[in-house]
Design a protein around this motif. Structure first.
Motif, PDB file in Angstrom:
ATOM      1  N   VAL A  80      -6.766  19.005 -29.559  1.00 51.56           N
ATOM      2  CA  VAL A  80      -7.038  17.568 -29.670  1.00 51.56           C
ATOM      3  C   VAL A  80      -5.905  16.958 -30.488  1.00 51.56           C
ATOM      4  O   VAL A  80      -5.760  17.273 -31.669  1.00 51.56           O
ATOM      5  N   VAL A  81      -5.101  16.128 -29.861  1.00 49.79           N
ATOM      6  CA  VAL A  81      -3.983  15.492 -30.557  1.00 49.79           C
ATOM      7  C   VAL A  81      -4.431  14.156 -31.099  1.00 49.79           C
ATOM      8  O   VAL A  81      -4.940  13.299 -30.358  1.00 49.79           O
ATOM      9  N   LEU A  82      -4.258  13.968 -32.415  1.00 48.72           N
ATOM     10  CA  LEU A  82      -4.645  12.721 -33.082  1.00 48.72           C
ATOM     11  C   LEU A  82      -3.405  11.952 -33.518  1.00 48.72           C
ATOM     12  O   LEU A  82      -2.390  12.545 -33.900  1.00 48.72           O
ATOM     13  N   ARG A  83      -3.512  10.643 -33.467  1.00 46.37           N
ATOM     14  CA  ARG A  83      -2.459   9.784 -34.005  1.00 46.37           C
ATOM     15  C   ARG A  83      -3.105   8.491 -34.485  1.00 46.37           C
ATOM     16  O   ARG A  83      -3.894   7.878 -33.759  1.00 46.37           O
ATOM     17  N   ASP A  84      -2.780   8.098 -35.711  1.00 51.63           N
ATOM     18  CA  ASP A  84      -3.321   6.862 -36.292  1.00 51.63           C
ATOM     19  C   ASP A  84      -4.841   6.798 -36.177  1.00 51.63           C
ATOM     20  O   ASP A  84      -5.415   5.752 -35.885  1.00 51.63           O
ATOM     21  N   GLY A  85      -5.494   7.946 -36.403  1.00 52.45           N
ATOM     22  CA  GLY A  85      -6.952   7.973 -36.425  1.00 52.45           C
ATOM     23  C   GLY A  85      -7.624   7.969 -35.076  1.00 52.45           C
ATOM     24  O   GLY A  85      -8.848   7.875 -34.991  1.00 52.45           O
ATOM     25  N   GLN A  86      -6.852   8.084 -34.004  1.00 52.86           N
ATOM     26  CA  GLN A  86      -7.428   8.068 -32.662  1.00 52.86           C
ATOM     27  C   GLN A  86      -6.992   9.303 -31.883  1.00 52.86           C
ATOM     28  O   GLN A  86      -5.928   9.864 -32.124  1.00 52.86           O
ATOM     29  N   ILE A  87      -7.835   9.702 -30.920  1.00 53.87           N
ATOM     30  CA  ILE A  87      -7.474  10.807 -30.038  1.00 53.87           C
ATOM     31  C   ILE A  87      -6.494  10.302 -28.991  1.00 53.87           C
ATOM     32  O   ILE A  87      -6.777   9.336 -28.275  1.00 53.87           O
ATOM     33  N   ARG A  88      -5.335  10.979 -28.892  1.00 47.97           N
ATOM     34  CA  ARG A  88      -4.321  10.606 -27.907  1.00 47.97           C
ATOM     35  C   ARG A  88      -4.413  11.457 -26.638  1.00 47.97           C
ATOM     36  O   ARG A  88      -4.151  10.976 -25.548  1.00 47.97           O
ATOM     37  N   GLN A  89      -4.764  12.732 -26.808  1.00 46.62           N
ATOM     38  CA  GLN A  89      -4.889  13.604 -25.643  1.00 46.62           C
ATOM     39  C   GLN A  89      -5.695  14.826 -26.028  1.00 46.62           C
ATOM     40  O   GLN A  89      -5.576  15.338 -27.139  1.00 46.62           O
ATOM     41  N   VAL A  90      -6.509  15.289 -25.090  1.00 43.11           N
ATOM     42  CA  VAL A  90      -7.259  16.537 -25.247  1.00 43.11           C
ATOM     43  C   VAL A  90      -6.923  17.416 -24.049  1.00 43.11           C
ATOM     44  O   VAL A  90      -6.975  16.957 -22.902  1.00 43.11           O
ATOM     45  N   GLY A  91      -6.555  18.659 -24.314  1.00 41.61           N
ATOM     46  CA  GLY A  91      -6.233  19.529 -23.191  1.00 41.61           C
ATOM     47  C   GLY A  91      -6.032  20.965 -23.618  1.00 41.61           C
ATOM     48  O   GLY A  91      -5.995  21.280 -24.806  1.00 41.61           O
ATOM     49  N   MET A  92      -5.901  21.834 -22.640  1.00 44.49           N
ATOM     50  CA  MET A  92      -5.589  23.226 -22.913  1.00 44.49           C
ATOM     51  C   MET A  92      -4.148  23.318 -23.408  1.00 44.49           C
ATOM     52  O   MET A  92      -3.330  22.427 -23.134  1.00 44.49           O
ATOM     53  N   PRO A  93      -3.816  24.376 -24.169  1.00 43.25           N
ATOM     54  CA  PRO A  93      -2.461  24.482 -24.728  1.00 43.25           C
ATOM     55  C   PRO A  93      -1.351  24.300 -23.699  1.00 43.25           C
ATOM     56  O   PRO A  93      -0.371  23.600 -23.953  1.00 43.25           O
ATOM     57  N   ARG A  94      -1.505  24.894 -22.526  1.00 41.55           N
ATOM     58  CA  ARG A  94      -0.457  24.761 -21.513  1.00 41.55           C
ATOM     59  C   ARG A  94      -0.299  23.309 -21.057  1.00 41.55           C
ATOM     60  O   ARG A  94       0.813  22.852 -20.790  1.00 41.55           O
ATOM     61  N   ASP A  95      -1.423  22.579 -20.961  1.00 42.65           N
ATOM     62  CA  ASP A  95      -1.349  21.164 -20.581  1.00 42.65           C
ATOM     63  C   ASP A  95      -0.527  20.372 -21.587  1.00 42.65           C
ATOM     64  O   ASP A  95       0.307  19.547 -21.210  1.00 42.65           O
ATOM     65  N   LEU A  96      -0.806  20.604 -22.876  1.00 46.34           N
ATOM     66  CA  LEU A  96      -0.101  19.860 -23.930  1.00 46.34           C
ATOM     67  C   LEU A  96       1.366  20.252 -23.983  1.00 46.34           C
ATOM     68  O   LEU A  96       2.236  19.410 -24.245  1.00 46.34           O
ATOM     69  N   TYR A  97       1.668  21.514 -23.726  1.00 46.39           N
ATOM     70  CA  TYR A  97       3.046  21.998 -23.810  1.00 46.39           C
ATOM     71  C   TYR A  97       3.890  21.504 -22.632  1.00 46.39           C
ATOM     72  O   TYR A  97       5.025  21.069 -22.805  1.00 46.39           O
ATOM     73  N   GLU A  98       3.313  21.558 -21.443  1.00 44.56           N
ATOM     74  CA  GLU A  98       4.088  21.240 -20.246  1.00 44.56           C
ATOM     75  C   GLU A  98       3.937  19.796 -19.778  1.00 44.56           C
ATOM     76  O   GLU A  98       4.856  19.271 -19.142  1.00 44.56           O
ATOM     77  N   SER A  99       2.804  19.161 -20.062  1.00 39.99           N
ATOM     78  CA  SER A  99       2.547  17.836 -19.494  1.00 39.99           C
ATOM     79  C   SER A  99       1.905  16.872 -20.496  1.00 39.99           C
ATOM     80  O   SER A  99       0.811  16.365 -20.257  1.00 39.99           O
ATOM     81  N   PRO A 100       2.562  16.634 -21.644  1.00 35.44           N
ATOM     82  CA  PRO A 100       2.005  15.632 -22.564  1.00 35.44           C
ATOM     83  C   PRO A 100       1.907  14.266 -21.889  1.00 35.44           C
ATOM     84  O   PRO A 100       2.817  13.863 -21.147  1.00 35.44           O
ATOM     85  N   ASP A 101       0.801  13.569 -22.119  1.00 35.72           N
ATOM     86  CA  ASP A 101       0.553  12.304 -21.426  1.00 35.72           C
ATOM     87  C   ASP A 101       1.459  11.174 -21.887  1.00 35.72           C
ATOM     88  O   ASP A 101       1.763  10.269 -21.116  1.00 35.72           O
ATOM     89  N   HIS A 102       1.852  11.197 -23.166  1.00 39.22           N
ATOM     90  CA  HIS A 102       2.588  10.073 -23.747  1.00 39.22           C
ATOM     91  C   HIS A 102       3.873  10.580 -24.404  1.00 39.22           C
ATOM     92  O   HIS A 102       3.963  11.734 -24.826  1.00 39.22           O
ATOM     93  N   LEU A 103       4.834   9.683 -24.537  1.00 39.60           N
ATOM     94  CA  LEU A 103       6.118  10.042 -25.120  1.00 39.60           C
ATOM     95  C   LEU A 103       5.962  10.490 -26.567  1.00 39.60           C
ATOM     96  O   LEU A 103       6.636  11.436 -27.001  1.00 39.60           O
ATOM     97  N   ASP A 104       5.084   9.842 -27.343  1.00 38.73           N
ATOM     98  CA  ASP A 104       4.923  10.235 -28.742  1.00 38.73           C
ATOM     99  C   ASP A 104       4.346  11.643 -28.855  1.00 38.73           C
ATOM    100  O   ASP A 104       4.709  12.407 -29.757  1.00 38.73           O
ATOM    101  N   ILE A 105       3.471  12.022 -27.920  1.00 38.84           N
ATOM    102  CA  ILE A 105       2.939  13.385 -27.918  1.00 38.84           C
ATOM    103  C   ILE A 105       4.044  14.360 -27.519  1.00 38.84           C
ATOM    104  O   ILE A 105       4.180  15.443 -28.102  1.00 38.84           O
ATOM    105  N   ALA A 106       4.852  13.980 -26.535  1.00 43.04           N
ATOM    106  CA  ALA A 106       5.966  14.830 -26.126  1.00 43.04           C
ATOM    107  C   ALA A 106       6.908  15.096 -27.294  1.00 43.04           C
ATOM    108  O   ALA A 106       7.336  16.235 -27.513  1.00 43.04           O
ATOM    109  N   GLU A 107       7.219  14.062 -28.059  1.00 48.51           N
ATOM    110  CA  GLU A 107       8.087  14.233 -29.231  1.00 48.51           C
ATOM    111  C   GLU A 107       7.469  15.210 -30.211  1.00 48.51           C
ATOM    112  O   GLU A 107       8.152  16.097 -30.742  1.00 48.51           O
ATOM    113  N   PHE A 108       6.173  15.075 -30.456  1.00 55.06           N
ATOM    114  CA  PHE A 108       5.498  15.957 -31.407  1.00 55.06           C
ATOM    115  C   PHE A 108       5.422  17.383 -30.882  1.00 55.06           C
ATOM    116  O   PHE A 108       5.422  18.339 -31.664  1.00 55.06           O
ATOM    117  N   MET A 109       5.369  17.554 -29.555  1.00 52.86           N
ATOM    118  CA  MET A 109       5.254  18.883 -28.960  1.00 52.86           C
ATOM    119  C   MET A 109       6.616  19.522 -28.700  1.00 52.86           C
ATOM    120  O   MET A 109       6.707  20.536 -28.016  1.00 52.86           O
TER     121      MET A 109
END
Length: 354
Positions: A212-241
């Motif tokens: 569960v990726v959080l930013r500014d007190g809100q959930i930005r994306q929920v997914g399996m590790p491979r989803d977050l690693y290969e296909s982050p939904d937003h640019l800020d999540i991609a930067e963090f990953m």
């Protein structure tokens, strides 16, 4: 044999919020955690992940929303009435009490018979591989051993849910790797349900069933590790990953989920994350290991600023004429000050709306 309590099927956060005066540390956090899952709450400092954990534990009161264990609302219960196990970043052990006494403290407070306490403490010591250490004081143990005691104390009460707040951040790199494997082993052996707070992407990726990726007190994306690693939904999540290289340009071609972006006269291809029309402003993001030195004429020209040896390869930084910094990998050292050309692996680069 220690077993995690299976008296619930799911933990449900329903628009959980927490404000500190005018600051909203958590805003409308909704999440369902299934029995037996290992969930990592991931994000940078100040994103609200520890606040969320403390609200679930009852150490902080929520200011909005509700928390349920199945159909039972628990956010109005005291921490001790929720019965969760908690592992803190700083271990929070009693320095004047032996390892055995620390582990058995929760059972003693619950009025558990002495014989039962002794049996369950022995089982917990075995589970965290601290047999023969029960007579020692915490100060006589290493940091990794102290964290094992803290884990044993949390699980010996056989809680329905184990909450861990950055438990490895005070350990050195080698111990972190060892304890990471131990935490997952203990989780699997117990059949536990675990919520784990971390700012470390590698920890989350290696430990969690879902992140569960959080930013500014809100959930930005929920997914399996491979989803977050290969296909982050937003640019800020991609930067963090780990997508640390970002080039801004315009989309010049599209083909289904693939697109081409022009960056200062150089074309790069990647996978679209979102809907961007031809001519639209976009950012292509790539990990450092997907940026390599190229002999192609259409690669991006840059000057090497730093180069580091990392064992099997070199990692360097280079800067373009207009000041853009890129991090790249190379099989051989590139001399500082040399001009090089860099290309992005189109199979792994991602394109977002600017």
């Amino acid at each position: 044999m220690l077993l995690a309590s299976s008296k619930f099927d799911e933990l449900r956060l329903d628009h959980m919020s927490r404000a500190f005066g005018t600051v909203n540390a958590l805003r409308d956090v909704s999440l369902t955690v299934r029995k037996g899952e290992f969930i990592a709450l991931l994000g940078p400092s100040g994103c609200g992940k520890s606040t969320a954990l403390n609200c679930i534990a009852g150490l902080l009161a929520t200011t909005g929303g509700s928390i349920y264990l199945d159909d039972k609302r628990i956010d109005q219960l005291k921490p001790e009435d929720r019965g969760f196990g908690m592992v803190f970043q700083n271990y929070a052990l009693f320095p004047h009490m032996t390892v055995r006494s620390n582990i058995g403290f929760g059972l003693k407070m619950r009025g558990t018979p002495k014989a039962e306490i002794a049996k369950r403490v022995d089982e917990a010591l075995g589970l965290v591989r601290l047999e023969g250490q029960g007579h020692k004081l915490p100060g006589q143990l290493s940091g990794g051993q102290q964290q094992r005691v803290a884990i044993a104390r949390a699980i010996v009460i056989e809680p329905p849910l184990v909450l861990m707040d950055e438990p490895l951040s005070n350990l050195d790199a080698k111990l972190r790797l060892e304890m990471r494997a131990e935490i997952r082993r203990i989780h699997n052996q117990l059949g536990a349900t675990t919520l784990y707070v971390t700012h470390d992407q590698d920890e989350a990726l290696s430990l969690a069933d879902r992140i569960v990726v959080l930013r500014d007190g809100q959930i930005r994306q929920v997914g399996m590790p491979r989803d977050l690693y290969e296909s982050p939904d937003h640019l800020d999540i991609a930067e963090f990953m780990g997508y640390r290289n970002r080039l801004t340009g315009k989309v010049t071609a599209r083909d289904g989920e693939r697109a081409t972006i022009d960056v200062r006269g150089t074309s790069f291809s990647g996978r679209l994350r979102g809907d961007i029309e031809i001519g639209g402003a976009a950012v292509i993001a790539a990990r450092a290991d997907d940026v390599t030195v190229s002999k192609a004429n259409d690669a991006l020209k840059a000057t090497v600023e730093t180069i580091e040896y990392r064992g099997r390869e070199f990692v360097g930084t280079a800067r373009t004429e207009d000041g853009l910094e890129l991090i790249f990998h190379a099989p051989e050292a590139a001399a500082v000050g040399n001009a090089i050309s860099l290309s992005l692996d189109p199979a792994h680069a991602l394109i977002y709306a600017a």
